[in-house]
Design an enzyme around this catalytic site. Structure first.
Site, PDB file in Angstrom:
ATOM      1  N   ASP A   1       0.736  -1.231   0.053  1.00  7.17           N
ATOM      2  CA  ASP A   1       0.036   0.104  -0.021  1.00  7.17           C
ATOM      3  C   ASP A   1       0.922   1.212   0.254  1.00  7.17           C
ATOM      4  OD1 ASP A   1      -2.034  -1.797   0.231  1.00  7.17           O
ATOM      5  OD2 ASP A   1      -3.012  -0.910   2.253  1.00  7.17           O
TER       6      ASP A   1
ATOM      7  N   SER B   1       7.334   3.655   5.257  1.00  2.67           N
ATOM      8  CA  SER B   1       8.755   3.960   4.963  1.00  2.67           C
ATOM      9  C   SER B   1       8.530   3.925   3.455  1.00  2.67           C
ATOM     10  CB  SER B   1       9.531   2.637   5.144  1.00  2.67           C
ATOM     11  OG  SER B   1      11.022   3.215   4.964  1.00  2.67           O
TER      12      SER B   1
ATOM     13  N   HIS C   1       5.225  -7.130  -0.648  1.00  2.43           N
ATOM     14  CA  HIS C   1       5.205  -8.616  -1.273  1.00  2.43           C
ATOM     15  C   HIS C   1       5.996  -8.607  -2.312  1.00  2.43           C
ATOM     16  CE1 HIS C   1       1.591  -9.791   1.151  1.00  2.43           C
ATOM     17  NE2 HIS C   1       1.291  -8.628   1.633  1.00  2.43           N
TER      18      HIS C   1
END
Length: 362
Positions: A144, A331, A220
């Protein structure tokens, strides 16, 4: 005779100041001022006002670096591990949810009492149906976040935000052994960018994704690829929010980061997890030897680790959408990869994106 006596110290002792404390106090105050400036820039962006690039001078960057962000990040990490009393969990997590706009309806466990500490709450898993992985496009978003920049890499420079660049070689470090990554045997006179491209007619592309504190903290695999090498750069832990990225040139080269490199069906592929303030801990699930934000490190150093061995000639195979790692808080993820010239991004700078959505395809 009735007056009180005052004991005085020599003037030299009264005004003796320790340089470290002065730097911390001054740097901390300046960091607070920068936060306020970042807030004003965000408000201008929301109103559609184009913000001019205004880079920090070397002394300003040095002043910001004087803030002990690595120490603060380690302290924050330990605080996150402290088990909270049951009665405190819901009000504390609710405050965080309200502040950063977290959608708990997507969480696999919605009950806030379930999360024993802040670390468990940050690393919460999502419901399987919350993030469907796009099967129609070759590269998906690994997390995200917010798209800061994307496009072709030009002249060995990569844009961290529009108008602010950093060196490709400084970011990735020296070229890795050709036996590991199957790099093309380019002449030594060629640029670093040309040496990464393994197939004639291909180009090098990049995409920068900023994860805010309220975003899903895991990342991911963005495509089907094989990870053959890990390079860990210890470094600063400055904020990586868009305001700071617009202010400090080569911010991502200053900060601690973990570079995973390998190859996919079109050639070179890399994913870099960039650390930030309160994000000293970067975890890669298949890499148990990785330890980030250590108390001591040599400036400008890096640590290499190869996943290629006598028993494993292929490295670590990753499937698109497979769990890869996690941050402690928000981050940045930077993708740098090789692809044919007809590769197209399906993005707009500044847009919000979720894990599993399309980044681009051929």
């Amino acid at each position: 005779t009735d007056r009180k006596k005052f004991h005085t110290a020599p003037a030299g002792q009264v005004f003796r100041l320790r340089p470290f404390r002065v730097l911390v106090a001054t740097g901390g105050g300046y960091a607070g001022y920068r936060k306020y400036e970042d807030y004003k820039l965000e408000q201008l962006e929301k109103r559609g006002v184009e913000v001019p690039v205004k880079l920090a001078s070397e002394w300003k960057v040095a002043l910001y670096k004087s803030v002990p962000t690595r120490l603060l990040s380690r302290a924050w990490g330990r605080l996150n591990q402290v088990e909270l009393p049951t009665w405190l969990r819901k009000p504390l997590y609710s405050l965080y949810i309200w502040t950063f706009g977290v959608n708990m309806k997507e969480a696999a466990v919605e009950d806030l009492h379930h999360y024993r500490n802040l670390s468990e709450f940050f690393r919460r898993k999502l419901k399987p149906q919350a993030r469907p992985v796009c099967c129609l496009h070759s590269v998906i978003s690994p997390s995200d976040g917010k798209i800061l920049n994307f496009g072709q890499v030009k002249n060995c420079e990569v844009e961290q935000v529009k108008g602010v660049t950093y060196s490709l070689e400084s970011f990735l470090g020296p070229r890795i052994c050709t036996e590991e990554l199957h790099f093309s045997q380019a002449p030594t006179g060629n640029s670093f960018q040309q040496q990464l491209v393994t197939k004639e007619g291909n180009e090098l592309y990049h995409c920068v994704i900023y994860l805010a504190p309220g975003d899903y903290h895991c990342f991911h695999s963005p495509t089907d690829w094989k990870v053959s090498h890990r390079r860990h750069f210890p470094g600063s832990l400055m904020s990586v929010n868009p305001g700071v990225a617009r202010w400090i040139k080569e911010l991502f080269c200053h900060n601690e980061r973990v570079v995973l490199t390998g190859d996919w069906k079109h050639g070179f592929f890399s994913l870099t997890a960039v650390g930030a303030t309160n994000v000293g801990s970067i975890r890669i699930y298949f890499d148990q030897d990785l330890h980030t934000n250590s108390p001591r490190y040599s400036k400008g150093s890096y640590n290499d680790f190869s996943f290629i061995s006598n028993n494993n000639k292929e490295g670590i195979p990753m499937r698109k959408g497979e769990h890869l790692g996690e941050f402690n808080l928000g981050s940045t993820i930077v993708l740098i990869f090789e692809a044919p010239k007809d590769f197209k991004f399906h993005l707009k700078a500044g847009q919000k994106i979720r894990f599993g959505e399309a980044l681009g395809s051929l």
